[in-house]
Design a protein around this motif. Structure first.
Motif, PDB file in Angstrom:
ATOM      1  N   ALA A   1       0.820  -1.220   0.000  1.00 10.16           N
ATOM      2  CA  ALA A   1       0.000   0.000   0.000  1.00 10.16           C
ATOM      3  C   ALA A   1       0.851   1.266   0.000  1.00 10.16           C
ATOM      4  O   ALA A   1       0.463   2.276  -0.596  1.00 10.16           O
ATOM      5  CB  ALA A   1      -0.951  -0.001   1.189  1.00 10.16           C
ATOM      6  N   VAL A   2       2.004   1.225   0.640  1.00 12.59           N
ATOM      7  CA  VAL A   2       2.864   2.415   0.725  1.00 12.59           C
ATOM      8  C   VAL A   2       3.445   2.835  -0.624  1.00 12.59           C
ATOM      9  O   VAL A   2       3.984   3.931  -0.742  1.00 12.59           O
ATOM     10  CB  VAL A   2       4.008   2.228   1.752  1.00 12.59           C
ATOM     11  CG1 VAL A   2       3.461   2.074   3.154  1.00 12.59           C
ATOM     12  CG2 VAL A   2       4.896   1.067   1.376  1.00 12.59           C
ATOM     13  N   THR A   3       3.333   1.996  -1.647  1.00 13.05           N
ATOM     14  CA  THR A   3       3.843   2.363  -2.972  1.00 13.05           C
ATOM     15  C   THR A   3       2.860   3.238  -3.740  1.00 13.05           C
ATOM     16  O   THR A   3       3.173   3.692  -4.837  1.00 13.05           O
ATOM     17  CB  THR A   3       4.191   1.118  -3.814  1.00 13.05           C
ATOM     18  OG1 THR A   3       2.999   0.381  -4.086  1.00 13.05           O
ATOM     19  CG2 THR A   3       5.204   0.232  -3.088  1.00 13.05           C
TER      20      THR A   3
ATOM     21  N   LEU B   1     -12.110  -6.112  11.093  1.00 10.87           N
ATOM     22  CA  LEU B   1     -11.049  -6.282  10.091  1.00 10.87           C
ATOM     23  C   LEU B   1     -10.585  -4.927   9.553  1.00 10.87           C
ATOM     24  O   LEU B   1      -9.391  -4.719   9.300  1.00 10.87           O
ATOM     25  CB  LEU B   1     -11.523  -7.189   8.959  1.00 10.87           C
ATOM     26  CG  LEU B   1     -11.751  -8.657   9.343  1.00 10.87           C
ATOM     27  CD1 LEU B   1     -12.443  -9.402   8.202  1.00 10.87           C
ATOM     28  CD2 LEU B   1     -10.442  -9.328   9.712  1.00 10.87           C
ATOM     29  N   ALA B   2     -11.531  -3.983   9.388  1.00  4.35           N
ATOM     30  CA  ALA B   2     -11.178  -2.635   8.943  1.00  4.35           C
ATOM     31  C   ALA B   2     -10.293  -1.944   9.982  1.00  4.35           C
ATOM     32  O   ALA B   2      -9.346  -1.237   9.627  1.00  4.35           O
ATOM     33  CB  ALA B   2     -12.434  -1.813   8.675  1.00  4.35           C
ATOM     34  N   ARG B   3     -10.590  -2.153  11.260  1.00  2.00           N
ATOM     35  CA  ARG B   3      -9.751  -1.578  12.321  1.00  2.00           C
ATOM     36  C   ARG B   3      -8.325  -2.126  12.234  1.00  2.00           C
ATOM     37  O   ARG B   3      -7.355  -1.389  12.434  1.00  2.00           O
ATOM     38  CB  ARG B   3     -10.342  -1.889  13.696  1.00  2.00           C
ATOM     39  CG  ARG B   3     -11.598  -1.121  14.005  1.00  2.00           C
ATOM     40  CD  ARG B   3     -12.107  -1.440  15.420  1.00  2.00           C
ATOM     41  NE  ARG B   3     -13.392  -0.833  15.631  1.00  2.00           N
ATOM     42  CZ  ARG B   3     -14.533  -1.504  15.783  1.00  2.00           C
ATOM     43  NH1 ARG B   3     -14.536  -2.825  15.775  1.00  2.00           N
ATOM     44  NH2 ARG B   3     -15.668  -0.857  15.954  1.00  2.00           N
TER      45      ARG B   3
ATOM     46  N   ALA C   1      -2.603  -1.351  10.604  1.00  2.00           N
ATOM     47  CA  ALA C   1      -1.493  -1.744   9.736  1.00  2.00           C
ATOM     48  C   ALA C   1      -1.022  -0.567   8.880  1.00  2.00           C
ATOM     49  O   ALA C   1       0.190  -0.346   8.729  1.00  2.00           O
ATOM     50  CB  ALA C   1      -1.897  -2.920   8.847  1.00  2.00           C
ATOM     51  N   TYR C   2      -1.966   0.198   8.339  1.00  2.84           N
ATOM     52  CA  TYR C   2      -1.589   1.369   7.549  1.00  2.84           C
ATOM     53  C   TYR C   2      -0.852   2.388   8.423  1.00  2.84           C
ATOM     54  O   TYR C   2       0.151   2.969   8.013  1.00  2.84           O
ATOM     55  CB  TYR C   2      -2.819   2.039   6.933  1.00  2.84           C
ATOM     56  CG  TYR C   2      -3.532   1.254   5.854  1.00  2.84           C
ATOM     57  CD1 TYR C   2      -2.853   0.453   4.945  1.00  2.84           C
ATOM     58  CD2 TYR C   2      -4.915   1.342   5.717  1.00  2.84           C
ATOM     59  CE1 TYR C   2      -3.519  -0.244   3.952  1.00  2.84           C
ATOM     60  CE2 TYR C   2      -5.599   0.645   4.728  1.00  2.84           C
ATOM     61  CZ  TYR C   2      -4.891  -0.142   3.848  1.00  2.84           C
ATOM     62  OH  TYR C   2      -5.549  -0.819   2.859  1.00  2.84           O
TER      63      TYR C   2
END
Length: 150
Positions: free
Chosen positions: A107-109, A126-128, A133-134
């Motif tokens: 995701a960081v890309t 799961l969204a939490r 993670a982000y």
């Protein structure tokens, strides 16, 4: 730096459209395409990716979005590329729209990530986890209310 927006989906939206999250994701992909952005739409499964592909093909000609499933289409992919976990997207893209249940480690890309907070409690948890993670990956986070109709 990568920025992520989590769209909060409420019960009314799901009652009006059982596939609201998928339709909203496609709408976001179309808006991004119209703004000249390349998009990677990460489905939760190959079956969901095929459902997204079919949905995008069914749009009116004026709303057509050039897209392809990973492994199909031109080299480097079309402006909107659709994949699923375990695959690698074809190249540098600005926007990631995540419909999978996990935060992808790549995701960081992307400069921008779009993710969702469904109303179902299990999916909300799961969204939490994706949010955490982000954040651990250094992504700037914000939340927004999803519009009533995509």
């Amino acid at each position: 730096m990568t920025h992520a927006t989590f769209y909060i989906i409420d019960d009314k939206q799901v009652e009006a459209d059982s596939d609201y999250q998928l339709h909203f994701a496609c709408h976001q992909a179309a808006l991004s395409y119209k703004q000249g952005q390349k998009v990677y739409l990460l489905a939760g499964s190959k079956e969901q990716a095929e459902q997204i592909d079919e949905y995008l093909w069914q749009q009116e000609p004026d709303n057509f979005v050039p897209h392809n499933l990973i492994g199909e289409g031109p080299r480097g992919g079309s402006p909107v590329e659709i994949g699923w976990p375990g695959l690698r997207h074809s190249g540098r893209r600005g926007i990631l729209i995540n419909l999978s249940q996990e935060a992808p480690n790549f995701a960081v890309t992307f400069s921008q990530v779009v993710d969702f907070v469904p109303c179902d409690e299990k999916l909300k948890q799961l969204a939490r986890e994706r949010y955490k993670a982000y954040r651990l990956a250094g992504i700037q986070l914000q939340t927004a209310t999803a519009p009533e109709t995509p």
